[in-house]
Design a protein around this motif. Structure first.
Motif, PDB file in Angstrom:
ATOM      1  N   GLU A   1      57.779   3.839  53.250  1.00 25.28           N
ATOM      2  CA  GLU A   1      58.666   2.750  53.662  1.00 25.28           C
ATOM      3  C   GLU A   1      59.998   2.783  52.923  1.00 25.28           C
ATOM      4  OE1 GLU A   1      58.181   0.758  56.109  1.00 25.28           O
ATOM      5  OE2 GLU A   1      56.196   1.596  56.519  1.00 25.28           O
TER       6      GLU A   1
ATOM      7  N   THR B   1      52.200   4.267  50.860  1.00 28.01           N
ATOM      8  CA  THR B   1      52.903   3.423  51.833  1.00 28.01           C
ATOM      9  C   THR B   1      54.281   3.035  51.318  1.00 28.01           C
ATOM     10  OG1 THR B   1      50.757   2.562  52.525  1.00 28.01           O
ATOM     11  CG2 THR B   1      52.703   1.324  53.210  1.00 28.01           C
TER      12      THR B   1
ATOM     13  N   ARG C   1      56.244   5.808  62.240  1.00 24.68           N
ATOM     14  CA  ARG C   1      56.803   5.995  60.901  1.00 24.68           C
ATOM     15  C   ARG C   1      57.042   7.466  60.604  1.00 24.68           C
ATOM     16  NH1 ARG C   1      53.270   3.313  56.521  1.00 24.68           N
ATOM     17  NH2 ARG C   1      51.780   4.798  57.377  1.00 24.68           N
TER      18      ARG C   1
END
Length: 347
Positions: free
Chosen positions: A232, A228, A267
């Protein structure tokens, strides 16, 4: 035949044989005289060489690029000691500078496998400390002392990245909302109720810190949090605002007739920089494991495959972005340089 005739023919035969012999000698001499001069000289030279080779071993002639006049001449030593010292000093400075530049290049060069240390890699490799249980956090003393101990422990706890896909701001908002819901109404507010409510809120905050901390999570939780973190950090849904996509219009493009590109939804998990960051995470984990298990040939091959796959992705990103800001940002964050991806890597 009568003997008189035989005796008369014998002188004729002798004269004929002598004339034939003279004719043969004159013919051979004339032929030799008609041979070219160079052919005779070459034959004589080859004969002489064969005689010399039979007497002496074969020798290779030395090759000189300088003038023949300087072959046997010795160079005179310099007569000026100041010039000699100055030349030696200059040579020493040049040698020292070369060594300094070599050391700088060696220090600046990054490891093509794990790269050099960067803040992003430090955050990825960091392991949060396991937080102590709440029951043994403070002894059972006075309520005010317990509250102070809880507040001090909560302030000193550094959580960093959280587990279960949560962000620190979301946790703070949720805890503030829960505290507002737990506060007693104004008509029922007493000193005892205020102390109890504050203590319960501090215990709930400490409990949530331990539930969400990566230090108390498993290795799968840490791997998921690192993935993650990579998405990000390098995802284009985040970096498009910082590094806008450069436009290189071609001759055949027409803004009026060309179809409009579909906007990104959700995303970004498939771009080259995200895939390279995920591979870097796996490469660093596997390289650390191979430091102790040096004979693990299967994982060594897997490491080589992942390194070469990351090289292909970064080469494509460099060609696509034309070495722009996005490419430089990815390389600086991953601790790599151009030599680590453009040259062949031996593992």
């Amino acid at each position: 035949m009568p003997s008189r005739v035989v005796s008369s023919l014998q002188p004729l035969a002798c004269n004929l044989s002598s004339s034939l012999a003279a004719l043969q000698i004159s013919t051979s001499v004339g032929a030799a005289a008609r041979l070219p001069t160079e052919r005779l000289a070459g034959s004589l030279l080859s004969l002489r060489r064969s005689q010399n080779l039979s007497k002496q071993p074969f020798r290779i002639a030395s090759l000189h690029t300088s003038s023949p006049l300087n072959v046997g001449r010795k160079r005179k030593p310099p007569s000026n000691p100041w010039a000699v010292a100055k030349a030696a000093e200059k040579r020493e400075k040049v040698r020292a500078r070369k060594e300094e530049l070599r050391q700088l290049r060696q220090d600046a060069a990054s490891d093509p496998v794990v790269g050099h240390t960067t803040p992003f890699l430090e955050a990825m490799d960091s392991k949060p400390d396991m937080l102590p249980p709440i029951d043994h956090l403070v002894p059972a003393t006075d309520a005010h002392e317990r509250q102070e101990a809880f507040e001090k422990a909560i302030v000193e706890e550094r959580l960093g990245r959280l587990n279960h896909y949560l962000q620190p701001d979301e946790v703070k908002m949720s805890l503030a909302r829960s505290k507002a819901l737990e506060d007693p109404p104004l008509h029922a507010v007493t000193e005892k109720s205020v102390l109890q409510g504050k203590e319960m809120h501090l215990k709930a905050t400490a409990a949530m810190n331990r539930i969400l901390s990566l230090g108390n999570g498993s290795s799968k939780d840490k791997t998921r949090a690192n993935k993650t973190w990579c998405v990000e950090t390098f995802g284009r849904h985040i970096t498009d605002e910082k590094f806008p996509q450069p436009k290189h219009p071609s001759i055949a493009s027409n803004p009026e007739t060309d179809p409009i590109k579909t906007p990104r939804v959700g995303r970004d998990t498939g771009s080259s920089e995200v895939q390279a960051a995920l591979l870097t995470m796996k490469i660093r984990t596997l390289a650390k494991q191979l430091e102790t298990n040096t004979h693990d040939k299967m994982n060594k091959r897997n490491l080589r495959v992942m390194v070469h796959k990351r090289q292909k992705l970064l080469k494509y990103l460099k060609r696509k972005e034309r070495g722009g800001q996005r490419y430089q940002y990815v390389m600086e964050s991953l601790g790599l340089d151009d030599a680590a991806i453009m040259k062949e890597v031996f593992i």
